[in-house]
Design an enzyme around this catalytic site. Structure first.
Site, PDB file in Angstrom:
ATOM      1  N   HIS A  49      90.967  61.206  28.104  1.00 41.92           N
ATOM      2  CA  HIS A  49      90.581  61.055  26.694  1.00 41.92           C
ATOM      3  C   HIS A  49      89.399  61.929  26.290  1.00 41.92           C
ATOM      4  CE1 HIS A  49      92.776  56.899  26.643  1.00 41.92           C
ATOM      5  NE2 HIS A  49      93.605  57.916  26.578  1.00 41.92           N
TER       6      HIS A  49
ATOM      7  N   ASP B 227      82.656  58.595  28.994  1.00 38.12           N
ATOM      8  CA  ASP B 227      81.204  58.459  29.188  1.00 38.12           C
ATOM      9  C   ASP B 227      80.591  59.400  30.219  1.00 38.12           C
ATOM     10  OD1 ASP B 227      81.909  57.230  31.670  1.00 38.12           O
ATOM     11  OD2 ASP B 227      81.818  55.217  30.802  1.00 38.12           O
TER      12      ASP B 227
HETATM   13  P1  OAD Z   1      89.596  48.080  27.190  1.00 34.41           P
HETATM   14  O1  OAD Z   1      88.330  47.726  26.516  1.00 34.41           O
HETATM   15  O2  OAD Z   1      90.856  47.982  26.416  1.00 34.41           O
HETATM   16  O3  OAD Z   1      89.780  47.184  28.497  1.00 34.41           O
HETATM   17  C1  OAD Z   1      88.745  47.006  29.419  1.00 34.41           C
HETATM   18  C2  OAD Z   1      89.291  46.200  30.585  1.00 34.41           C
HETATM   19  O4  OAD Z   1      88.288  46.104  31.568  1.00 34.41           O
HETATM   20  C3  OAD Z   1      89.687  44.755  30.228  1.00 34.41           C
HETATM   21  O5  OAD Z   1      90.990  44.510  30.727  1.00 34.41           O
HETATM   22  C4  OAD Z   1      88.657  43.901  30.947  1.00 34.41           C
HETATM   23  O6  OAD Z   1      89.195  42.672  31.412  1.00 34.41           O
HETATM   24  C5  OAD Z   1      88.274  44.803  32.104  1.00 34.41           C
HETATM   25  N1  OAD Z   1      86.923  44.584  32.644  1.00 34.41           N
HETATM   26  C6  OAD Z   1      85.802  44.197  31.996  1.00 34.41           C
HETATM   27  N2  OAD Z   1      84.750  44.151  32.832  1.00 34.41           N
HETATM   28  C7  OAD Z   1      85.211  44.534  34.058  1.00 34.41           C
HETATM   29  C8  OAD Z   1      84.604  44.714  35.340  1.00 34.41           C
HETATM   30  N3  OAD Z   1      83.296  44.497  35.535  1.00 34.41           N
HETATM   31  N4  OAD Z   1      85.390  45.117  36.374  1.00 34.41           N
HETATM   32  C9  OAD Z   1      86.715  45.350  36.182  1.00 34.41           C
HETATM   33  N5  OAD Z   1      87.335  45.197  34.994  1.00 34.41           N
HETATM   34  C10 OAD Z   1      86.601  44.810  33.945  1.00 34.41           C
HETATM   35  O7  OAD Z   1      89.401  49.561  27.788  1.00 34.41           O
HETATM   36  P2  OAD Z   1      90.496  50.626  28.200  1.00 34.41           P
HETATM   37  O8  OAD Z   1      91.690  49.997  28.800  1.00 34.41           O
HETATM   38  O9  OAD Z   1      89.789  51.653  28.999  1.00 34.41           O
HETATM   39  O10 OAD Z   1      90.639  55.287  23.895  1.00 34.41           O
HETATM   40  O11 OAD Z   1      90.881  51.229  26.808  1.00 34.41           O
HETATM   41  C11 OAD Z   1      91.774  52.299  26.758  1.00 34.41           C
HETATM   42  C12 OAD Z   1      91.446  53.207  25.611  1.00 34.41           C
HETATM   43  O12 OAD Z   1      91.397  52.445  24.394  1.00 34.41           O
HETATM   44  C13 OAD Z   1      90.074  53.846  25.685  1.00 34.41           C
HETATM   45  O13 OAD Z   1      90.043  55.007  26.504  1.00 34.41           O
HETATM   46  C14 OAD Z   1      89.801  54.188  24.254  1.00 34.41           C
HETATM   47  C15 OAD Z   1      90.281  52.925  23.586  1.00 34.41           C
HETATM   48  O14 OAD Z   1      90.698  53.038  22.285  1.00 34.41           O
HETATM   49  C16 OAD Z   1      90.110  56.364  23.312  1.00 34.41           C
HETATM   50  O15 OAD Z   1      88.933  56.456  23.045  1.00 34.41           O
HETATM   51  C17 OAD Z   1      91.097  57.428  23.053  1.00 34.41           C
END
Ligand code: OAD
Length: 239
Positions: free
Chosen positions: A119, A104
């Site tokens: 990514h 983003d």
């Molecule tokens: P996810 O959507 O899998 O996970 C988001 C995490 O953020 C979850 O564990 C939530 O509990 C946590 N969360 C939500 N709100 C929060 C807050 N206010 N403070 C702290 N934590 C919070 O996202 P990613 O792990 O980033 O890949 O996903 C990894 C990759 O999967 C992404 O980069 C994307 C996706 O497919 C690509 O686009 C290549």
């Protein structure tokens, strides 16, 4: 939380090579949808139809329409206190590494200068013919966007089944191998190789801290966990 906060603040202050790994959760409070969990993009959309090279080959317009929709959401969004806190931290530490899975651009918008975007970026496009990269912030974007060479432009993001940029990934692993403090913020910790950066930090002997309201597969290797939101914890941590 206060006692824990003071302890982690001291650790961070004395750290010589802190590494921060962020995921979609850090941008959630800005209003960027996450991928998994309630309201996550992968609840309503199928990654194999929108985020794979095969999907783009089959229907580039559909894929672009989806990215254009996401770009239009992100375009109207501002960084939150968690992004700003990390930008401030970078200014204070000489050997600081920020690694993000997010596309983003909010870390840079908040003022972070050195960001390893594992990514890619939703604001960059790449020609599928000549591989030329360029920034493109058009919202809406003209579908289909074309390169000067006539080739179709694609979002310069990593799709499922694709390799990450080797140079960026190496820098991320090298930093994690040197880390003495590692903060893992807002990631579900299930997408590789990003998630394995945390295990690398652990093996390097880094003091491991997670900020995530939900437990993750990485929680078990943490020395400390904050279950509050990133936008609440990070500004306090650097204050
Ligand atoms: P996810 O959507 O899998 O996970 C988001 C995490 O953020 C979850 O564990 C939530 O509990 C946590 N969360 C939500 N709100 C929060 C807050 N206010 N403070 C702290 N934590 C919070 O996202 P990613 O792990 O980033 O890949 O996903 C990894 C990759 O999967 C992404 O980069 C994307 C996706 O497919 C690509 O686009 C290549």
């Amino acid at each position: 939380m206060n006692e824990l906060l003071e302890k982690i603040k001291e650790r961070l202050k004395s750290s010589r090579s802190p590494v921060i790994l962020t995921g979609a959760g850090i941008s959630a409070e800005s209003g960027v949808p996450t991928f998994r969990g309630p309201g996550g993009l992968w609840r309503d959309f199928k990654p194999e139809e929108l985020a794979t090279p095969t999907a783009f080959e089959k229907d580039p317009r559909l894929v672009w329409e989806w990215y254009d929709w996401r770009r239009s959401i992100i375009a109207g969004i501002k960084p939150n206190p968690a992004h700003y806190a990390l930008a401030e931290l970078e200014g204070r530490c000489s050997n600081f590494t920020l690694i993000t899975q997010n596309v983003d651009g909010l870390h840079r918008l908040a003022g972070s200068k050195k960001v390893l975007e594992l990514h890619g970026s939703i604001w960059r496009v790449r020609c599928i013919e000549c591989a030329k990269l360029s920034e493109n912030r058009d919202v809406p974007i003209k579908i289909l966007p074309l390169c000067e060479c006539g080739g179709i432009l694609r979002p310069d993001v990593v799709w499922f089944g694709e390799m990450l940029d080797e140079n960026i990934l190496n820098q991320a692993f090298e930093a994690s191998k040197r880390a003495d403090f590692m903060l893992v913020v807002g990631t579900s910790g299930i997408v590789q190789p990003a998630a394995s950066l945390a295990s690398t930090g652990r093996r390097a002997g880094a003091f491991m801290v997670e900020i995530n309201p939900e437990p993750t597969p990485l929680s078990g290797i943490m020395d400390a966990r904050f279950t509050e939101k990133a936008g609440d914890v990070l500004p306090m941590l650097i204050r």
